[in-house]
Design a protein around this motif. Structure first.
Motif, PDB file in Angstrom:
ATOM      1  N   SER A 174      47.270  26.553  48.736  1.00  0.00           N
ATOM      2  CA  SER A 174      46.129  26.921  49.116  1.00  0.00           C
ATOM      3  C   SER A 174      45.279  25.992  49.594  1.00  0.00           C
ATOM      4  N   ALA A 175      45.696  24.307  49.460  1.00  0.00           N
ATOM      5  CA  ALA A 175      44.774  23.205  50.254  1.00  0.00           C
ATOM      6  C   ALA A 175      45.804  23.103  51.778  1.00  0.00           C
ATOM      7  N   GLY A 176      46.171  24.156  51.852  1.00  0.00           N
ATOM      8  CA  GLY A 176      46.130  24.241  53.634  1.00  0.00           C
ATOM      9  C   GLY A 176      47.866  23.222  53.713  1.00  0.00           C
ATOM     10  N   ARG A 177      48.190  23.091  53.050  1.00  0.00           N
ATOM     11  CA  ARG A 177      49.656  22.022  53.160  1.00  0.00           C
ATOM     12  C   ARG A 177      51.118  23.313  53.513  1.00  0.00           C
ATOM     13  N   THR A 178      51.701  23.351  54.545  1.00  0.00           N
ATOM     14  CA  THR A 178      52.458  23.516  54.572  1.00  0.00           C
ATOM     15  C   THR A 178      53.936  22.572  54.611  1.00  0.00           C
ATOM     16  N   VAL A 179      54.913  23.091  53.044  1.00  0.00           N
ATOM     17  CA  VAL A 179      56.381  22.257  52.651  1.00  0.00           C
ATOM     18  C   VAL A 179      57.494  23.275  53.389  1.00  0.00           C
ATOM     19  N   TRP A 180      58.485  22.347  54.048  1.00  0.00           N
ATOM     20  CA  TRP A 180      59.751  23.029  54.845  1.00  0.00           C
ATOM     21  C   TRP A 180      60.594  22.513  53.001  1.00  0.00           C
ATOM     22  N   LEU A 181      61.287  24.273  52.920  1.00  0.00           N
ATOM     23  CA  LEU A 181      62.097  23.905  51.944  1.00  0.00           C
ATOM     24  C   LEU A 181      63.476  23.483  51.916  1.00  0.00           C
ATOM     25  N   ASN A 182      63.540  24.494  53.559  1.00  0.00           N
ATOM     26  CA  ASN A 182      64.848  24.697  53.698  1.00  0.00           C
ATOM     27  C   ASN A 182      65.125  25.761  54.849  1.00  0.00           C
ATOM     28  N   SER A 183      66.561  25.295  55.538  1.00  0.00           N
ATOM     29  CA  SER A 183      66.277  25.928  56.456  1.00  0.00           C
ATOM     30  C   SER A 183      68.072  26.160  56.408  1.00  0.00           C
ATOM     31  N   ARG A 184      68.522  26.876  57.482  1.00  0.00           N
ATOM     32  CA  ARG A 184      69.978  27.062  58.388  1.00  0.00           C
ATOM     33  C   ARG A 184      70.189  28.193  59.115  1.00  0.00           C
ATOM     34  N   PRO A 185      71.323  28.073  59.651  1.00  0.00           N
ATOM     35  CA  PRO A 185      72.129  28.727  60.595  1.00  0.00           C
ATOM     36  C   PRO A 185      72.909  29.755  60.537  1.00  0.00           C
ATOM     37  N   THR A 186      73.585  31.118  60.712  1.00  0.00           N
ATOM     38  CA  THR A 186      74.243  32.055  59.939  1.00  0.00           C
ATOM     39  C   THR A 186      74.167  32.319  61.114  1.00  0.00           C
ATOM     40  N   PRO A 213      55.320  36.422  35.303  1.00  0.00           N
ATOM     41  CA  PRO A 213      54.466  37.974  36.289  1.00  0.00           C
ATOM     42  C   PRO A 213      54.564  37.873  37.629  1.00  0.00           C
ATOM     43  N   TYR A 214      54.806  36.626  37.933  1.00  0.00           N
ATOM     44  CA  TYR A 214      54.695  36.228  39.806  1.00  0.00           C
ATOM     45  C   TYR A 214      56.406  36.119  40.076  1.00  0.00           C
ATOM     46  N   ALA A 215      57.408  36.150  39.087  1.00  0.00           N
ATOM     47  CA  ALA A 215      59.183  36.506  39.201  1.00  0.00           C
ATOM     48  C   ALA A 215      59.109  37.571  39.230  1.00  0.00           C
ATOM     49  N   GLN A 216      58.452  38.437  38.897  1.00  0.00           N
ATOM     50  CA  GLN A 216      58.986  39.843  39.071  1.00  0.00           C
ATOM     51  C   GLN A 216      59.253  40.893  40.409  1.00  0.00           C
ATOM     52  N   PRO A 217      58.438  40.467  41.588  1.00  0.00           N
ATOM     53  CA  PRO A 217      59.264  41.166  42.792  1.00  0.00           C
ATOM     54  C   PRO A 217      59.873  40.373  43.197  1.00  0.00           C
ATOM     55  N   GLY A 218      60.497  38.824  43.044  1.00  0.00           N
ATOM     56  CA  GLY A 218      61.075  38.854  43.641  1.00  0.00           C
ATOM     57  C   GLY A 218      62.842  38.606  42.751  1.00  0.00           C
ATOM     58  N   ARG A 219      62.672  39.300  41.231  1.00  0.00           N
ATOM     59  CA  ARG A 219      63.807  39.527  40.420  1.00  0.00           C
ATOM     60  C   ARG A 219      64.018  41.093  40.666  1.00  0.00           C
ATOM     61  N   HIS A 220      62.899  41.356  40.826  1.00  0.00           N
ATOM     62  CA  HIS A 220      63.108  43.628  41.967  1.00  0.00           C
ATOM     63  C   HIS A 220      63.643  43.466  43.252  1.00  0.00           C
ATOM     64  N   TRP A 221      63.220  41.890  44.181  1.00  0.00           N
ATOM     65  CA  TRP A 221      64.342  41.785  45.360  1.00  0.00           C
ATOM     66  C   TRP A 221      65.376  41.749  45.290  1.00  0.00           C
ATOM     67  N   LEU A 222      65.744  40.994  44.532  1.00  0.00           N
ATOM     68  CA  LEU A 222      67.564  40.520  44.490  1.00  0.00           C
ATOM     69  C   LEU A 222      68.147  41.870  43.755  1.00  0.00           C
ATOM     70  N   VAL A 268      65.831  33.431  47.421  1.00  0.00           N
ATOM     71  CA  VAL A 268      65.193  34.555  46.672  1.00  0.00           C
ATOM     72  C   VAL A 268      64.913  33.716  45.421  1.00  0.00           C
ATOM     73  N   GLU A 269      66.647  33.677  45.124  1.00  0.00           N
ATOM     74  CA  GLU A 269      66.837  32.971  43.247  1.00  0.00           C
ATOM     75  C   GLU A 269      66.414  31.583  42.730  1.00  0.00           C
ATOM     76  N   ASP A 270      66.130  30.796  43.564  1.00  0.00           N
ATOM     77  CA  ASP A 270      65.653  29.020  43.800  1.00  0.00           C
ATOM     78  C   ASP A 270      64.035  29.283  43.447  1.00  0.00           C
ATOM     79  N   VAL A 271      63.580  30.369  43.925  1.00  0.00           N
ATOM     80  CA  VAL A 271      61.590  30.359  44.207  1.00  0.00           C
ATOM     81  C   VAL A 271      61.324  31.317  42.575  1.00  0.00           C
ATOM     82  N   THR A 272      62.038  32.470  42.139  1.00  0.00           N
ATOM     83  CA  THR A 272      61.958  32.800  41.647  1.00  0.00           C
ATOM     84  C   THR A 272      62.143  32.277  39.999  1.00  0.00           C
TER      85      THR A 272
END
Length: 114
Positions: free
Chosen positions: A28-40, A64-73, A54-58
């Motif tokens: 929310s402070a406007g900072r972008t943080v790279w977490l991971n990337s990879r070619p597939t 309450p915030y993890a539920q949408p990611g858990r549903h996506w899984l 998604v598992e890592d983030v959730t």
């Protein structure tokens, strides 16, 4: 809350990959943080990367915030849609968030051989 097909890109993809996958966090402070990337090499391997991220983030979010990611899984229909979207040459993006941070996971075709 989960939203899909929001676009975002950071580093350019590796030249011989079929898809470029990445995860970023936007505070929310406007900072972008790279977490991971990879070619597939395929929509299937891109989706495998997505599941892992998604598992890592959730795992880091409050319940309450993890539920949408858990549903996506567990949403096989959405996984099929993601694979189809990528196979058709379109990017696929999933956004998860909490009160202060938006997590953007994306996969996009690189335009090279799959």
């Amino acid at each position: 809350m989960v939203t899909t097909n929001d676009t975002h890109a950071l580093p350019p993809p590796a030249r011989n990959a079929g898809y470029w996958c990445e995860a970023t966090a936007h505070t929310s402070a406007g900072r972008t943080v790279w977490l991971n990337s990879r070619p597939t090499s395929s929509p299937r391997t891109a989706l495998r990367w997505f599941r892992s991220r998604v598992e890592d983030v959730t795992d880091q979010l409050d319940w309450p915030y993890a539920q949408p990611g858990r549903h996506w899984l567990t949403d096989e229909a959405e996984h099929d849609r993601a694979r189809t979207t990528l196979a058709q040459g379109e990017p696929y993006v999933l956004t998860l968030h909490d009160d202060t941070t938006r997590y953007v996971l994306s996969a996009r075709p690189t335009g090279t051989a799959r």
